[in-house]
Design a protein around this motif. Sequence first.
Motif, PDB file in Angstrom:
ATOM      1  N   GLU A 179      10.394   4.188 -11.861  1.00 34.72           N
ATOM      2  CA  GLU A 179      11.686   4.067 -11.179  1.00 34.72           C
ATOM      3  C   GLU A 179      11.926   2.637 -10.701  1.00 34.72           C
ATOM      4  OE1 GLU A 179      11.762   6.914  -8.039  1.00 34.72           O
ATOM      5  OE2 GLU A 179      11.378   8.618  -9.372  1.00 34.72           O
ATOM      6  N   ALA A 180      10.836   1.906 -10.447  1.00 35.91           N
ATOM      7  CA  ALA A 180      10.943   0.515  -9.988  1.00 35.91           C
ATOM      8  C   ALA A 180      10.851  -0.473 -11.158  1.00 35.91           C
ATOM      9  CB  ALA A 180       9.845   0.212  -8.976  1.00 35.91           C
ATOM     10  N   ASN A 181      10.829   0.067 -12.384  1.00 37.48           N
ATOM     11  CA  ASN A 181      10.721  -0.763 -13.604  1.00 37.48           C
ATOM     12  C   ASN A 181       9.454  -1.611 -13.611  1.00 37.48           C
ATOM     13  OD1 ASN A 181      13.258   0.085 -14.721  1.00 37.48           O
ATOM     14  ND2 ASN A 181      14.279  -1.243 -13.233  1.00 37.48           N
ATOM     15  N   ILE A 182       8.352  -0.988 -13.172  1.00 37.03           N
ATOM     16  CA  ILE A 182       7.062  -1.673 -13.178  1.00 37.03           C
ATOM     17  C   ILE A 182       6.232  -1.122 -14.338  1.00 37.03           C
ATOM     18  CG2 ILE A 182       4.908  -2.046 -11.909  1.00 37.03           C
ATOM     19  CD1 ILE A 182       6.513  -1.767  -9.336  1.00 37.03           C
ATOM     20  N   PRO A 183       5.778  -1.982 -15.252  1.00 39.23           N
ATOM     21  CA  PRO A 183       5.010  -1.515 -16.418  1.00 39.23           C
ATOM     22  C   PRO A 183       3.558  -1.200 -16.073  1.00 39.23           C
ATOM     23  CG  PRO A 183       5.204  -3.894 -16.485  1.00 39.23           C
ATOM     24  CD  PRO A 183       5.994  -3.442 -15.283  1.00 39.23           C
ATOM     25  N   ALA A 184       3.352  -0.155 -15.281  1.00 41.50           N
ATOM     26  CA  ALA A 184       1.996   0.207 -14.863  1.00 41.50           C
ATOM     27  C   ALA A 184       1.467   1.346 -15.733  1.00 41.50           C
ATOM     28  CB  ALA A 184       1.992   0.619 -13.400  1.00 41.50           C
ATOM     29  N   GLU A 185       0.191   1.254 -16.109  1.00 39.41           N
ATOM     30  CA  GLU A 185      -0.446   2.306 -16.902  1.00 39.41           C
ATOM     31  C   GLU A 185      -1.508   3.051 -16.109  1.00 39.41           C
ATOM     32  OE1 GLU A 185      -1.963   0.693 -20.500  1.00 39.41           O
ATOM     33  OE2 GLU A 185      -0.005  -0.033 -21.217  1.00 39.41           O
ATOM     34  N   HIS A 186      -2.122   2.355 -15.150  1.00 39.84           N
ATOM     35  CA  HIS A 186      -3.181   2.967 -14.358  1.00 39.84           C
ATOM     36  C   HIS A 186      -3.088   2.502 -12.911  1.00 39.84           C
ATOM     37  CE1 HIS A 186      -5.295   4.623 -17.818  1.00 39.84           C
ATOM     38  NE2 HIS A 186      -5.229   3.443 -18.410  1.00 39.84           N
ATOM     39  N   VAL A 187      -3.561   3.359 -12.027  1.00 39.10           N
ATOM     40  CA  VAL A 187      -3.815   2.982 -10.642  1.00 39.10           C
ATOM     41  C   VAL A 187      -5.321   3.089 -10.456  1.00 39.10           C
ATOM     42  CG1 VAL A 187      -3.434   3.536  -8.219  1.00 39.10           C
ATOM     43  CG2 VAL A 187      -1.593   3.881  -9.884  1.00 39.10           C
ATOM     44  N   PHE A 188      -5.913   2.092  -9.835  1.00 39.64           N
ATOM     45  CA  PHE A 188      -7.368   2.062  -9.701  1.00 39.64           C
ATOM     46  C   PHE A 188      -7.798   2.471  -8.302  1.00 39.64           C
ATOM     47  CE2 PHE A 188      -6.523  -0.593 -13.311  1.00 39.64           C
ATOM     48  CZ  PHE A 188      -7.586  -0.367 -14.168  1.00 39.64           C
ATOM     49  N   GLU A 189      -8.919   3.156  -8.232  1.00 36.06           N
ATOM     50  CA  GLU A 189      -9.535   3.444  -6.949  1.00 36.06           C
ATOM     51  C   GLU A 189     -10.905   2.788  -6.912  1.00 36.06           C
ATOM     52  OE1 GLU A 189     -11.375   7.479  -6.290  1.00 36.06           O
ATOM     53  OE2 GLU A 189     -10.011   8.037  -7.916  1.00 36.06           O
ATOM     54  N   VAL A 190     -11.356   2.499  -5.704  1.00 37.01           N
ATOM     55  CA  VAL A 190     -12.633   1.818  -5.531  1.00 37.01           C
ATOM     56  C   VAL A 190     -13.439   2.564  -4.484  1.00 37.01           C
ATOM     57  CG1 VAL A 190     -11.554   0.228  -3.886  1.00 37.01           C
ATOM     58  CG2 VAL A 190     -13.747  -0.364  -4.894  1.00 37.01           C
ATOM     59  N   ASN A 191     -14.724   2.691  -4.730  1.00 40.97           N
ATOM     60  CA  ASN A 191     -15.586   3.467  -3.819  1.00 40.97           C
ATOM     61  C   ASN A 191     -15.964   2.643  -2.599  1.00 40.97           C
ATOM     62  OD1 ASN A 191     -17.133   1.742  -5.455  1.00 40.97           O
ATOM     63  ND2 ASN A 191     -18.990   2.921  -5.095  1.00 40.97           N
ATOM     64  N   MET A 192     -15.193   2.807  -1.532  1.00 39.72           N
ATOM     65  CA  MET A 192     -15.445   2.074  -0.298  1.00 39.72           C
ATOM     66  C   MET A 192     -16.012   2.945   0.809  1.00 39.72           C
ATOM     67  SD  MET A 192     -14.765  -1.102  -0.800  1.00 39.72           S
ATOM     68  CE  MET A 192     -14.763  -1.666   0.889  1.00 39.72           C
ATOM     69  N   ALA A 193     -16.047   4.273   0.600  1.00 44.05           N
ATOM     70  CA  ALA A 193     -16.511   5.180   1.658  1.00 44.05           C
ATOM     71  C   ALA A 193     -17.953   4.915   2.061  1.00 44.05           C
ATOM     72  CB  ALA A 193     -16.352   6.630   1.205  1.00 44.05           C
ATOM     73  N   GLU A 194     -18.745   4.374   1.122  1.00 43.10           N
ATOM     74  CA  GLU A 194     -20.137   4.071   1.457  1.00 43.10           C
ATOM     75  C   GLU A 194     -20.269   2.788   2.261  1.00 43.10           C
ATOM     76  OE1 GLU A 194     -21.340   1.760  -2.688  1.00 43.10           O
ATOM     77  OE2 GLU A 194     -21.770   3.915  -2.477  1.00 43.10           O
ATOM     78  N   LYS A 195     -19.135   2.099   2.483  1.00 41.42           N
ATOM     79  CA  LYS A 195     -19.163   0.846   3.229  1.00 41.42           C
ATOM     80  C   LYS A 195     -18.312   0.861   4.497  1.00 41.42           C
ATOM     81  CE  LYS A 195     -20.141  -2.233  -0.693  1.00 41.42           C
ATOM     82  NZ  LYS A 195     -19.713  -3.454  -1.410  1.00 41.42           N
ATOM     83  N   THR A 196     -17.238   1.654   4.487  1.00 45.36           N
ATOM     84  CA  THR A 196     -16.319   1.580   5.624  1.00 45.36           C
ATOM     85  C   THR A 196     -15.543   2.874   5.807  1.00 45.36           C
ATOM     86  OG1 THR A 196     -14.486   0.303   6.567  1.00 45.36           O
ATOM     87  CG2 THR A 196     -14.470   0.624   4.192  1.00 45.36           C
ATOM     88  N   ASN A 197     -15.024   3.059   7.010  1.00 44.96           N
ATOM     89  CA  ASN A 197     -14.104   4.150   7.291  1.00 44.96           C
ATOM     90  C   ASN A 197     -12.661   3.661   7.345  1.00 44.96           C
ATOM     91  OD1 ASN A 197     -15.878   6.414   7.554  1.00 44.96           O
ATOM     92  ND2 ASN A 197     -16.579   5.612   9.516  1.00 44.96           N
ATOM     93  N   ALA A 198     -12.462   2.353   7.212  1.00 49.90           N
ATOM     94  CA  ALA A 198     -11.119   1.781   7.253  1.00 49.90           C
ATOM     95  C   ALA A 198     -10.355   2.149   5.982  1.00 49.90           C
ATOM     96  CB  ALA A 198     -11.202   0.265   7.404  1.00 49.90           C
ATOM     97  N   LEU A 199      -9.044   2.001   6.036  1.00 49.67           N
ATOM     98  CA  LEU A 199      -8.177   2.336   4.903  1.00 49.67           C
ATOM     99  C   LEU A 199      -7.536   1.069   4.361  1.00 49.67           C
ATOM    100  CD1 LEU A 199      -6.269   5.387   6.477  1.00 49.67           C
ATOM    101  CD2 LEU A 199      -8.566   5.326   5.500  1.00 49.67           C
ATOM    102  N   ASN A 200      -7.272   1.071   3.048  1.00 55.05           N
ATOM    103  CA  ASN A 200      -6.632  -0.109   2.473  1.00 55.05           C
ATOM    104  C   ASN A 200      -6.102   0.209   1.077  1.00 55.05           C
ATOM    105  OD1 ASN A 200      -5.726  -2.735   2.419  1.00 55.05           O
ATOM    106  ND2 ASN A 200      -7.655  -3.600   1.708  1.00 55.05           N
ATOM    107  N   ALA A 201      -5.134  -0.567   0.678  1.00 58.71           N
ATOM    108  CA  ALA A 201      -4.614  -0.573  -0.691  1.00 58.71           C
ATOM    109  C   ALA A 201      -4.055  -1.972  -0.908  1.00 58.71           C
ATOM    110  CB  ALA A 201      -3.527   0.474  -0.874  1.00 58.71           C
TER     111      ALA A 201
END
Length: 423
Positions: A224-246
Amino acid sequence: MARKIGFYGVLAYVIYALFIYWYLFYFANTSLPFEYEGSKADPATFMNGRELVLSEEYSKIRNILFFLATPFEWIFYLLILLFGLSKVFKDWADKSTKFKFLQTTIYVAWLTFFSFIATFPIGYISYSLSKKYNISTQTFSSWMKDELIDFWVSFGTMVIVVSVLYWIINKSTKRWWLYAWLISIPFTLFMMFLQPVVIDPLYNDFYPLKNKELESKILQLASEANIPAEHVFEVNMAEKTNALNAYVTGIGSNSRIVLWDTTLNRLNDNQILFIMAHEMAHYVEKHLYIGIAGYLLLSLLGLYLTARIMDYVIARWGDSFKLTKVNDVRSLPLLLMIISMLMFISSPLSNTVSRYQETRADRYAIKMTDDTEAAIGTFQELSRAGLSQVNPPLLVKIFRYGHPTMLERISMIEEYELEQRNK
């Protein structure tokens, strides 16, 4: 003269540290303005009593560490010069090999090692603090591994940069700042291109979003925003922090939208879609490229000022610093000290620009998702997870915040809700 400079330098740092302590712990008022009490921006409405106390404690200590860390680097480089350690490192390097590049490598190795040792206590205190307040979940061995990766990445990058820089300075002691800036442009772009696929994976594992239903919703939003995205990536941060981020990282074909798994675990789908819309706004409004252009302009001015200041300092206090010319690698601590000072001084400007862009991204995300409840819930959960102050002190906001404060972000959404109801 060297003793005098060292004494006054340390004295200035102590006075500065006492001022920062007084400001953060006794003078700064972080209470909410009365007109926001009871609103959705009031932390008392979404934090319990213990969380309120911990957020104030944690924020004050974290802030004082921030304000003490950077000037501590200046004192470190100053003492390296005054005690003649820079000359000692250079002598060791010259005696070890006849090859210029290897001499530079050895010099940088010693300077990087001593810098790592000097700043390690502050880093460890920061790590221990985040563990104590349950922000970090990282084991000491894992944290130490990241620190060592930082050391080697910093060392490798520094060897390349310093070798090229001092080669340029030797070729042109008058205009080296301009030639260095010109070469820094492709280097900066190259490093940003490599960041998502080479450097970031050294610290964490990245993979396409596992929740395919959520990924489909995010990709629909991107379409809808005309962004040519194919994937969204996730990263395993739970073993390092309880903070949230993107965040968005990389340029060109290596651009990535990344979600921490802690964000996926603690926010619902609507809240995550709001975050994704926010990140997409940066792409749509080309904030990344505006940021690169701004960085390059500031770096041009910064290198010019660094060159002028170095010439002045060496001409006036060269004997005390045991420096006779700018094109000697022994002047590297002076160069790093000046650049660090200029970056610190310019941070209010860069943070102001960043806060403006983040505000625009928030507005874009609200209009795109039309879900103010999810937006407010997201900011409230971000505050709780990171034990963040909703209304930080002015100096903290100016020097630390690249995002609007949570008070500003949540109150802006409430104003948007009011505007929509009045239409």
